[in-house]
Motif scaffolding. Sequence first.
Motif, PDB file in Angstrom:
ATOM      1  N   ASP A 176     -29.319 101.546  77.109  1.00  0.00           N
ATOM      2  CA  ASP A 176     -29.420 102.946  77.512  1.00  0.00           C
ATOM      3  C   ASP A 176     -28.404 103.842  76.818  1.00  0.00           C
ATOM      4  OD1 ASP A 176     -31.488 102.278  79.168  1.00  0.00           O
ATOM      5  OD2 ASP A 176     -30.228 102.080  80.960  1.00  0.00           O
ATOM      6  N   LYS A 177     -27.272 103.300  76.392  1.00  0.00           N
ATOM      7  CA  LYS A 177     -26.193 104.129  75.859  1.00  0.00           C
ATOM      8  C   LYS A 177     -25.731 103.733  74.456  1.00  0.00           C
ATOM      9  CE  LYS A 177     -25.687 106.607  79.610  1.00  0.00           C
ATOM     10  NZ  LYS A 177     -25.951 108.069  79.638  1.00  0.00           N
ATOM     11  N   GLU A 178     -26.102 102.568  73.981  1.00  0.00           N
ATOM     12  CA  GLU A 178     -25.601 102.092  72.696  1.00  0.00           C
ATOM     13  C   GLU A 178     -26.741 101.628  71.799  1.00  0.00           C
ATOM     14  OE1 GLU A 178     -21.978  99.623  72.626  1.00  0.00           O
ATOM     15  OE2 GLU A 178     -22.018  99.740  74.822  1.00  0.00           O
ATOM     16  N   LEU A 179     -26.427 101.556  70.498  1.00  0.00           N
ATOM     17  CA  LEU A 179     -27.408 101.100  69.512  1.00  0.00           C
ATOM     18  C   LEU A 179     -26.671 100.427  68.354  1.00  0.00           C
ATOM     19  CD1 LEU A 179     -30.571 102.787  68.168  1.00  0.00           C
ATOM     20  CD2 LEU A 179     -28.759 102.244  66.529  1.00  0.00           C
ATOM     21  N   VAL A 180     -27.240  99.330  67.886  1.00  0.00           N
ATOM     22  CA  VAL A 180     -26.726  98.620  66.713  1.00  0.00           C
ATOM     23  C   VAL A 180     -27.903  98.334  65.800  1.00  0.00           C
ATOM     24  CG1 VAL A 180     -25.532  96.579  65.845  1.00  0.00           C
ATOM     25  CG2 VAL A 180     -24.843  97.585  68.043  1.00  0.00           C
ATOM     26  N   SER A 181     -27.760  98.713  64.518  1.00  0.00           N
ATOM     27  CA  SER A 181     -28.844  98.549  63.549  1.00  0.00           C
ATOM     28  C   SER A 181     -28.316  97.803  62.328  1.00  0.00           C
ATOM     29  CB  SER A 181     -29.399  99.913  63.136  1.00  0.00           C
ATOM     30  OG  SER A 181     -30.369  99.772  62.110  1.00  0.00           O
ATOM     31  N   LEU A 182     -29.020  96.736  61.945  1.00  0.00           N
ATOM     32  CA  LEU A 182     -28.664  95.952  60.765  1.00  0.00           C
ATOM     33  C   LEU A 182     -29.683  96.224  59.663  1.00  0.00           C
ATOM     34  CD1 LEU A 182     -27.398  94.443  63.289  1.00  0.00           C
ATOM     35  CD2 LEU A 182     -27.402  92.391  61.853  1.00  0.00           C
ATOM     36  N   SER A 183     -29.189  96.466  58.456  1.00  0.00           N
ATOM     37  CA  SER A 183     -30.088  96.794  57.350  1.00  0.00           C
ATOM     38  C   SER A 183     -29.473  96.379  56.025  1.00  0.00           C
ATOM     39  CB  SER A 183     -30.391  98.297  57.329  1.00  0.00           C
ATOM     40  OG  SER A 183     -29.196  99.043  57.170  1.00  0.00           O
ATOM     41  N   TYR A 184     -30.309  96.439  55.009  1.00  0.00           N
ATOM     42  CA  TYR A 184     -29.887  96.152  53.641  1.00  0.00           C
ATOM     43  C   TYR A 184     -30.305  97.324  52.755  1.00  0.00           C
ATOM     44  CZ  TYR A 184     -29.551  93.915  49.042  1.00  0.00           C
ATOM     45  OH  TYR A 184     -29.243  93.620  47.745  1.00  0.00           O
ATOM     46  N   VAL A 185     -29.338  97.852  51.979  1.00  0.00           N
ATOM     47  CA  VAL A 185     -29.602  98.977  51.089  1.00  0.00           C
ATOM     48  C   VAL A 185     -29.678  98.455  49.663  1.00  0.00           C
ATOM     49  CG1 VAL A 185     -28.813 101.230  50.309  1.00  0.00           C
ATOM     50  CG2 VAL A 185     -28.370 100.511  52.650  1.00  0.00           C
ATOM     51  N   GLY A 186     -30.805  98.730  48.989  1.00  0.00           N
ATOM     52  CA  GLY A 186     -31.027  98.222  47.644  1.00  0.00           C
ATOM     53  C   GLY A 186     -30.241  98.976  46.582  1.00  0.00           C
ATOM     54  N   THR A 187     -30.542  98.631  45.358  1.00  0.00           N
ATOM     55  CA  THR A 187     -29.795  99.172  44.210  1.00  0.00           C
ATOM     56  C   THR A 187     -30.412 100.449  43.645  1.00  0.00           C
ATOM     57  OG1 THR A 187     -31.068  97.709  42.756  1.00  0.00           O
ATOM     58  CG2 THR A 187     -28.949  96.890  43.561  1.00  0.00           C
ATOM     59  N   ASP A 188     -31.545 100.882  44.202  1.00  0.00           N
ATOM     60  CA  ASP A 188     -32.202 102.087  43.681  1.00  0.00           C
ATOM     61  C   ASP A 188     -31.958 103.307  44.572  1.00  0.00           C
ATOM     62  OD1 ASP A 188     -33.159 100.376  41.777  1.00  0.00           O
ATOM     63  OD2 ASP A 188     -35.161 100.203  42.652  1.00  0.00           O
ATOM     64  N   MET A 189     -30.868 103.289  45.319  1.00  0.00           N
ATOM     65  CA  MET A 189     -30.574 104.379  46.263  1.00  0.00           C
ATOM     66  C   MET A 189     -29.219 105.007  45.940  1.00  0.00           C
ATOM     67  SD  MET A 189     -33.193 103.924  48.424  1.00  0.00           S
ATOM     68  CE  MET A 189     -33.076 103.957  50.177  1.00  0.00           C
ATOM     69  N   CYS A 190     -28.887 105.092  44.678  1.00  0.00           N
ATOM     70  CA  CYS A 190     -27.545 105.500  44.277  1.00  0.00           C
ATOM     71  C   CYS A 190     -27.461 106.983  43.955  1.00  0.00           C
ATOM     72  CB  CYS A 190     -27.096 104.703  43.048  1.00  0.00           C
ATOM     73  SG  CYS A 190     -27.025 102.925  43.334  1.00  0.00           S
ATOM     74  N   GLY A 191     -26.243 107.513  44.130  1.00  0.00           N
ATOM     75  CA  GLY A 191     -25.878 108.813  43.580  1.00  0.00           C
ATOM     76  C   GLY A 191     -25.133 108.551  42.297  1.00  0.00           C
ATOM     77  N   HIS A 192     -23.864 108.188  42.415  1.00  0.00           N
ATOM     78  CA  HIS A 192     -23.128 107.634  41.280  1.00  0.00           C
ATOM     79  C   HIS A 192     -23.579 106.189  41.053  1.00  0.00           C
ATOM     80  CE1 HIS A 192     -20.491 111.124  41.078  1.00  0.00           C
ATOM     81  NE2 HIS A 192     -20.328 111.036  42.394  1.00  0.00           N
ATOM     82  N   ASN A 193     -23.385 105.729  39.855  1.00  0.00           N
ATOM     83  CA  ASN A 193     -23.859 104.393  39.498  1.00  0.00           C
ATOM     84  C   ASN A 193     -23.207 103.331  40.384  1.00  0.00           C
ATOM     85  OD1 ASN A 193     -25.201 102.387  38.085  1.00  0.00           O
ATOM     86  ND2 ASN A 193     -23.567 102.170  36.565  1.00  0.00           N
ATOM     87  N   GLY A 194     -24.036 102.562  41.081  1.00  0.00           N
ATOM     88  CA  GLY A 194     -23.537 101.485  41.925  1.00  0.00           C
ATOM     89  C   GLY A 194     -23.062 101.924  43.291  1.00  0.00           C
ATOM     90  N   ILE A 195     -23.160 103.217  43.609  1.00  0.00           N
ATOM     91  CA  ILE A 195     -22.696 103.735  44.901  1.00  0.00           C
ATOM     92  C   ILE A 195     -23.866 104.413  45.604  1.00  0.00           C
ATOM     93  CG2 ILE A 195     -21.120 105.328  46.064  1.00  0.00           C
ATOM     94  CD1 ILE A 195     -19.191 104.947  43.752  1.00  0.00           C
ATOM     95  N   VAL A 196     -24.074 104.043  46.861  1.00  0.00           N
ATOM     96  CA  VAL A 196     -25.195 104.596  47.635  1.00  0.00           C
ATOM     97  C   VAL A 196     -25.002 106.105  47.798  1.00  0.00           C
ATOM     98  CG1 VAL A 196     -26.392 104.535  49.852  1.00  0.00           C
ATOM     99  CG2 VAL A 196     -25.531 102.414  48.835  1.00  0.00           C
ATOM    100  N   HIS A 197     -26.104 106.832  47.655  1.00  0.00           N
ATOM    101  CA  HIS A 197     -26.076 108.297  47.761  1.00  0.00           C
ATOM    102  C   HIS A 197     -25.640 108.726  49.165  1.00  0.00           C
ATOM    103  CE1 HIS A 197     -27.311 112.477  47.554  1.00  0.00           C
ATOM    104  NE2 HIS A 197     -27.572 112.328  46.267  1.00  0.00           N
ATOM    105  N   GLY A 198     -24.746 109.723  49.230  1.00  0.00           N
ATOM    106  CA  GLY A 198     -24.268 110.208  50.516  1.00  0.00           C
ATOM    107  C   GLY A 198     -25.360 110.815  51.374  1.00  0.00           C
TER     108      GLY A 198
END
Length: 332
Positions: A176-198
């Motif tokens: 009712d009050k909390e949430l935990v989410s597990l995920s994997y972010v791939g390599t095609d989601m970058c802003g700078h090279n190798g860094i996930v886009h903000g």
Amino acid sequence: MSAARHVSICRSMYHKQFAPIGHRGIPSATLRPRNIIPRFNIQAIRHQSNITSPNPSLRRARFRRILAYGAFAFFFTSVGIVATAGPAATTIFSLVSAPSDAESLKLFHTAHEKAAEINKHITNHPISVALRERPGWTESRPHLRYPETIRPHSLTAGTLMGPGKFPVPPLVFSDDKELVSLSYVGTDMCGHNGIVHGGLLATMLDEGLARCGFNSLPSKIAVTANLMINYRKPVPAGSYLVLRAYTTKAEGRKVWVKGSIELLRDDEKPGDVLVEAEALYVEPKYVKVCILTALRRLSSNGFSLFRIFFKLALDEEHSTLPPSLNDLDSKQ
């Protein structure tokens, strides 16, 4: 008669007959006529008599005009309401009839070896195992509850899913009050090279915090009113992430939520905090109209919805929307 007396009589007669104006004498009778009888407008008098006692045919014509204007006003108002709330009602109808949380866990299938490996790691992670055993917590893949007709038009459930992006739908645990989410972010989601886009991280936080706050709202539907983000560290692409969120306050149609994104460790201990956020979500005023429209459409399909109808319509503070129609069908 003397001459003086004659002159006096003539003067008095003159003054009686004439009224001197300027340098001329004009007969007073022509200027100020007396004993004039006023003339009345007979047509005006007849019109006034018609007003005091109107003709029945005129009354019927006036009633027909009022009825016609009212019908036009009602028609165009209804068209405006349907045009505004129709798309939202269709979306709610699709979401209400979506698979349950337990069914969503069985909907992910992949022939991609990398995706299967990621899914196995997330499902069997110590955090997942521990949360699965907590009483009162539910496990689901919310993005797979989206109907297939809506999924292609959804950013997080459609556009961002796939190899190189989110190869596996996030696994979500919540109460009712909390949430935990597990995920994997791939390599095609970058802003700078190798860094996930903000911007992607902001999208993840916005959705995760909103889903956490939904449980504190009567309709479980809200829109983002404010979202504040603090980026602590760069997020490397191709990483396992855990999003944690918790509700801090709920008041009427508003709910306040805080959360963060961490690197997922191999154990249950918290990882490095990469991004932090806090947000305010507000339940739209028109949401009950859309829900009731969706419920009427569901009712026409043969489902018994009296219980949730009265909860939504009469109990503003404690009403809830069931996660799926299967729960309703099992309670009949």
